[in-house]
Design an enzyme around this catalytic site. Structure first.
Site, PDB file in Angstrom:
ATOM      1  N   LYS A  51       0.853  -1.209   0.000  1.00 18.22           N
ATOM      2  CA  LYS A  51       0.000   0.000   0.000  1.00 18.22           C
ATOM      3  C   LYS A  51       0.881   1.250   0.000  1.00 18.22           C
ATOM      4  CE  LYS A  51      -3.842  -2.460   1.988  1.00 18.22           C
ATOM      5  NZ  LYS A  51      -4.649  -2.872   3.137  1.00 18.22           N
ATOM      6  N   GLN A  95      -4.967  -1.753   9.264  1.00 17.69           N
ATOM      7  CA  GLN A  95      -4.818  -3.049   8.608  1.00 17.69           C
ATOM      8  C   GLN A  95      -5.491  -4.133   9.454  1.00 17.69           C
ATOM      9  OE1 GLN A  95      -3.445  -3.558   5.511  1.00 17.69           O
ATOM     10  NE2 GLN A  95      -4.151  -5.667   5.731  1.00 17.69           N
ATOM     11  N   ASP A 118     -11.277   2.668   3.061  1.00 21.26           N
ATOM     12  CA  ASP A 118     -11.592   1.254   2.856  1.00 21.26           C
ATOM     13  C   ASP A 118     -13.088   1.067   2.572  1.00 21.26           C
ATOM     14  OD1 ASP A 118      -9.500  -0.549   2.813  1.00 21.26           O
ATOM     15  OD2 ASP A 118      -9.275  -0.607   4.993  1.00 21.26           O
TER      16      ASP A 118
END
Ligand code: NAP
Length: 282
Positions: A51, A95, A118
């Protein structure tokens, strides 16, 4: 035919890099993604590295914060609150999965909807369910781009999604419904799954079980999207028995190189959109 996610992702990232350049010229700063990782799970560490690498590749800024698995939750909460209030941070990501003992729901609730790149927040999921999507969960969003790349009309198609997780299966089903497909969602309690799957024009497998989807579950000419990432004897395999299904499907995503590369690409796209919205709202 193969759907080459790697190629679609590369093309999308090239376009994003140009848009990021425009953004920087206009607003004199780079869009910025902040990533928090807790614990030492090797797969999570690889995802976070990729990422951060992805941000650099398209010219975005990134911040990463690593915490040990024994860090007090309050310390991570304090960092999330600080990032939430920082006008130079556009996207915040924790995460997952978090190590045992952390309250995932609470920590994620500290991310404002506007920085939820997200697309996991109840508001963003709710808007998607109402057909007014704002920030869309990255993996299903990437899959929609892959479907688009086949040139197939989705309207009126029968779609079957196997898996109902909040991060993949459910948002995937909602996106396909919003695209006028007739959608069926299967899960571990579904009766007659093989029969249902075999009627699908578009079959999405998001189960987490290696080679679960066999040739008898696939209609001739179906588009098959394999979300699964499973490690078998040190090799990555999907949820679809690729060798058996590839000749039956009109289009199929490989593992690796199919859905995976699109997920991070859409995270970058969501971060850029969040940055543009933040500037427009200032
Ligand atoms: P998850 O949260 O574990 O959900 C799995 C889903 O599969 C559940 O809804 C479960 O049903 C269903 N399921 C399990 N066994 C089944 C069975 N025998 N028959 C029918 N349904 C069954 O997993 P996830 O997070 O959605 O991820 C799914 C897979 O995609 C994993 O391999 C994951 O690593 C991969 N993934 C890949 C990407 C990518 O970027 N490529 C991104 C995210 C996830 P119940 O709800 O009834 O338990």
């Amino acid at each position: 035919m193969l759907i080459l996610g790697k190629q679609v992702a590369a093309d999308t990232r090239a376009q994003l890099a140009l848009q990021v350049k425009d953004f920087e010229q206009k607003y004199r700063r780079k869009p910025c993604l902040a990533v928090i990782i807790v614990g030492e799970d090797p797969a999570s560490q690889t995802y976070v590295r990729n990422k951060i690498k992805g941000c650099a590749e398209v010219g975005m800024a990134s911040l990463s914060y690593e915490y040990g698995a024994t860090t007090p939750q309050a310390e991570i909460a304090a960092k999330l609150k600080e990032l939430a209030a920082d006008p130079d941070v556009d996207g915040i990501l924790v995460q997952l999965p978090l190590p045992e003992g952390f309250d995932e729901k609470y920590l994620l609730s500290l991310i404002p909807d506007s920085k939820d790149v997200d697309g996991f927040s109840p508001t963003n999921m709710g808007l998607l369910a109402m057909g007014r999507p704002r920030t869309i969960s990255c993996t299903p969003f990437g899959i929609m781009k892959l479907l688009e790349s086949t040139g197939t009309t989705l309207k009126g198609k029968r779609a079957v999604v196997i898996g109902r997780s909040n991060t993949v299966g459910k948002p995937m089903a909602m996106l396909l419904l919003n695209a006028d497909c007739t959608v069926t969602v299967c899960h571990s309690k579904t009766v007659g799954l093989a029969e249902i799957a075999s009627q699908a024009d578009i079959l999405v497998a998001a189960i987490g079980k290696p080679r679960f989807v066999t040739a008898d579950m696939v209609k001739d000419g179906a588009i098959v999207i394999d979300v699964g990432i499973n490690r078998v004897d040190g090799k990555l395999v999907g949820d679809v028995d690729f060798e058996a299904v590839k000749d039956k499907a009109s289009f199929i995503t490989p593992v690796p190189g199919g859905v995976g590369p699109m997920t991070i690409t859409m995270l970058l796209a969501n971060t850029l959109q969040a940055a543009i919205k933040a500037e427009e709202d200032r």
